[in-house]
Design an enzyme around this catalytic site. Sequence first.
Site, PDB file in Angstrom:
ATOM      1  N   HIS A 150     -51.697  31.340  -1.966  1.00  0.00           N
ATOM      2  CA  HIS A 150     -52.493  30.146  -1.660  1.00  0.00           C
ATOM      3  C   HIS A 150     -52.109  29.533  -0.322  1.00  0.00           C
ATOM      4  CE1 HIS A 150     -53.825  25.841  -2.526  1.00  0.00           C
ATOM      5  NE2 HIS A 150     -54.911  26.535  -2.793  1.00  0.00           N
ATOM      6  N   ARG A 196     -55.690  12.352  -5.179  1.00  0.00           N
ATOM      7  CA  ARG A 196     -57.153  12.349  -5.295  1.00  0.00           C
ATOM      8  C   ARG A 196     -57.637  12.561  -6.726  1.00  0.00           C
ATOM      9  NH1 ARG A 196     -59.089  17.369  -3.356  1.00  0.00           N
ATOM     10  NH2 ARG A 196     -59.445  17.985  -5.498  1.00  0.00           N
ATOM     11  N   TYR A 253     -63.846  18.767   4.040  1.00  0.00           N
ATOM     12  CA  TYR A 253     -62.513  18.607   3.448  1.00  0.00           C
ATOM     13  C   TYR A 253     -61.577  18.010   4.483  1.00  0.00           C
ATOM     14  CZ  TYR A 253     -63.590  21.771  -0.513  1.00  0.00           C
ATOM     15  OH  TYR A 253     -64.116  22.346  -1.636  1.00  0.00           O
ATOM     16  N   ARG A 299     -60.121  31.201   0.511  1.00  0.00           N
ATOM     17  CA  ARG A 299     -61.567  31.001   0.368  1.00  0.00           C
ATOM     18  C   ARG A 299     -62.158  30.971   1.774  1.00  0.00           C
ATOM     19  NH1 ARG A 299     -62.233  29.338  -4.996  1.00  0.00           N
ATOM     20  NH2 ARG A 299     -60.537  28.055  -5.853  1.00  0.00           N
ATOM     21  N   ASN A 346     -68.786  19.836 -11.249  1.00  0.00           N
ATOM     22  CA  ASN A 346     -67.399  19.666 -11.686  1.00  0.00           C
ATOM     23  C   ASN A 346     -67.258  19.871 -13.190  1.00  0.00           C
ATOM     24  OD1 ASN A 346     -66.589  19.067  -9.090  1.00  0.00           O
ATOM     25  ND2 ASN A 346     -66.349  16.877  -9.429  1.00  0.00           N
ATOM     26  N   HIS A 376     -58.088  16.434   0.855  1.00  0.00           N
ATOM     27  CA  HIS A 376     -57.538  17.739   0.502  1.00  0.00           C
ATOM     28  C   HIS A 376     -56.156  17.993   1.101  1.00  0.00           C
ATOM     29  CE1 HIS A 376     -57.610  22.292   0.401  1.00  0.00           C
ATOM     30  NE2 HIS A 376     -58.027  22.004  -0.815  1.00  0.00           N
TER      31      HIS A 376
END
Length: 703
Positions: free
Chosen positions: A435, A564, A468, A375, A49, A592
């Site tokens: 997205h 989150r 997720y 993704r 991260n 998520h």
Amino acid sequence: MENMHFSSQNFINRELSWLEFNKRVLEEAQDTSNPLFERLKFLSIVSGNMDEFFMIRVGSLHDQIQAGFKEPDPAGLTPEEQTKKISFKAHELVNVQYNCYNRILKKALGKENILFLKGKELTDEQKNYVQDYFVKNIYPVLTPMVVDQSRKFPLVLNKTLNIALLLNKNGSEDCYFATVQVPSVLSRLVDIPCGDNMRCFMLLEDIIKMNLNSLFTGHSIITSSCYRITRNADLTLDEEEAEDLLLTIQESLRKRKWGAVIRLEIEKGMSKSLLSIIRDELEVSKEQIYEIEGPIDLTYLMRIIDMEGYDHLRYEAISPQVSLDFAENEDMFSIISKKDILLHHPYQSFDPIINLVHLASNDPDVLAIKQTLYRVSGKSPIIDSLIRAAENGKQVTVLVELKARFDEENNIHWAKRLEKAGCHVIYGLVGLKTHCKVLLIVRKEEKGIKRYVHLGTGNYNDVTARVYTDLGLFTSNPNIGSDASALFNMLSGLSEPTELNKLILSPLNLRQKFLSMIKNEALNARNMKEAKIIAKVNSLVDREIIEALYDASCAGVEIHLIVRGICCLRPGIPGVSERITVRSIIGRFLEHSRIFYFHSDGDTTVFLSSADWMNRNLDRRVELLFPIENENLKSEVINILNISLKDTVKARTLNFDGNYARMNRRNREIINSQEVFFDIASRKSINTVNNYKEVKFKSIAAY
């Protein structure tokens, strides 16, 4: 709204909020209730991260400072002020991280007979093994680089581990600087023979250090230390000038190798003379240097986590459950025709989505498949099915978002494969990232053409779907099908949807829809009606949304936020946000899903979305907000929100000062929401999985 809502004191800086999020991830590594290997995973994730944070967020601030940009952010901090505060917080976090590793987790590994050895700790037999391993496996790959009058300082690649040296020629007083890249093509963890029921490792850089003399024969090594740099990877694409977006993306990937150095990590104890040379050559300030007491870059710990024979050090293995909705011996088209179906991942299996695309690829009645891919996994079964569909003569349209950060290379690979198979591939829209998560299947049936749609909050990625938490909706609702067709026409052509039936789309009207629903709750509260908002997002950054929530709170709306990661809203401000609570859940799975609940004077509305409450999602991306209208499914989603709000194990609450605190469990039931969701999924599952392949949950480096 009152002017006081606009005060910079009412906002938390985005970057400092992100560091607080990574601190919460680190707390999971410190949490003794988590199994040892899972704690190592969280410690590793903290490092990954931080890499992305420095490359993108700190890199962007660096660009602003270089450009002379001095405008403050909503929290009142200029780019220069932000970098100073970030440096202080980041140094503090890294120190805590390595204290956790050195003083706690490394010792805990030792108790499990998992040891990391240094050269001086090796037996003669182990030394011989290491020497032989170096000669056969490492030495042929190494490239020592010396800096002198004829050889300039080499390009040090982003995120590579390197060994810096000072050396002189035997009998000479002249010193030379040299650097050796620790090969990333080799495993950083090297197994070393040791006693029964033990696992011993050496780090690759330690083996190389033991053998540096063989790389610089005829020279004496004065000092050596490891170092690693992080470069600015926030490279803005000039899409308007790009004739070929694919080529532009490929060029930007190459540029990441030589962006400005944003962070320098050095091994603790590096000599001042060695550090001085590196600092001068890489042009880094004192604040950009991180002295590491231990191995630089702890992402290698993921290799430990995947070792066989240590199940007792991991979470108990559980399998995604197959929903009872697919229990009937009918094909999926028949099942989805009867009713909308909601899946909650990873508690419920992702396989129905994979199977639907597979079924469609071979179904002679399917005419077209259209899908957005942001993704995808390295070996995506969905990609394989789309290719098969094209080879079977179906019209296949795939939007592959090339600008999905750090997945660009993978997406370029898949885009070329899909094109080669005959799929119509769209590379996204100029100036916008696509997205949204949409799958549209057009099928010829007895009563005419019918459209089947899947909409989700997460990516079509079979690997991340195991870790997720996301929600996905299967539907044959003709209004949603019509909207999905309009969306794909927009993505592939020039048409802009004028008015959609059910779906709300950014950047067209999603911001306005959110603001309208928040203001409607505020209006109801002012009219003395019950008013309530619950929102679950990954990040809350957008200033206009935050100000609307402040105004709703002042009007009397009860607001519960489950965020989150980044949250720039400050709860508990007297007269501004007294009715707003903010929780963050950090647990086994990455939260998520994006869920939005509005009381609407008793006519409750529930939406799912691919979008967070961030400027980029509302203004610079193609995103979807879609309603859950079936009353049973609506109740399921509301139940997810309510259980999340009752979590007392993995939830933290955001305080007025920007810090997070664990939930006070006094006189409260102990509830781990993620465990509750799996229990719910188990009760609603098929006991025998009827051709569904069970996949165990596993740890992956994604958080």
